[in-house]
Design an enzyme around this catalytic site. Structure first.
Site: not given
Length: 101
Positions: A17, A21, A40, A73
């Protein structure tokens, strides 16, 4: 506008993960910026993810259901986190309890 929510990783998927990213697609960044997102962040505590974003009031809303980049995504991230059958992550909003400016 500020938004925050939590999501959950599947056990053993933390590193993948994070790697994905770290290599976020330029078209995903462009989409977020086109919606006014300027802050973000996603934090991890064990398998719990805490996401926070800011964008101007009145900025365009996320159009997940029709945006091809978001759908790709989400499908790419599906093996690593709890999702609905259509690849959307299971998201639980969190309530703002305190803020200091």
């Amino acid at each position: 506008m500020r938004s925050a929510w939590v999501m959950k990783l599947k056990p053993g998927q933390e590193a993948e993960y994070k790697r994905k990213h770290d290599e976020i697609w330029p078209e995903m960044v462009a989409l977020l910026k086109s919606q006014g997102v300027h802050n973000y962040s996603i934090y991890r505590h064990g398998l719990l993810l805490f996401a926070y974003l800011e964008k101007p009031d009145g900025a365009p809303e996320q159009t997940e259901a029709v945006n091809e980049v978001v759908q790709r995504w989400q499908a790419w991230m599906q093996p690593h986190m709890e999702t609905h059958a259509d690849s959307r992550p299971v998201v639980e909003p969190v309530e703002l309890m305190f803020r200091l400016d």
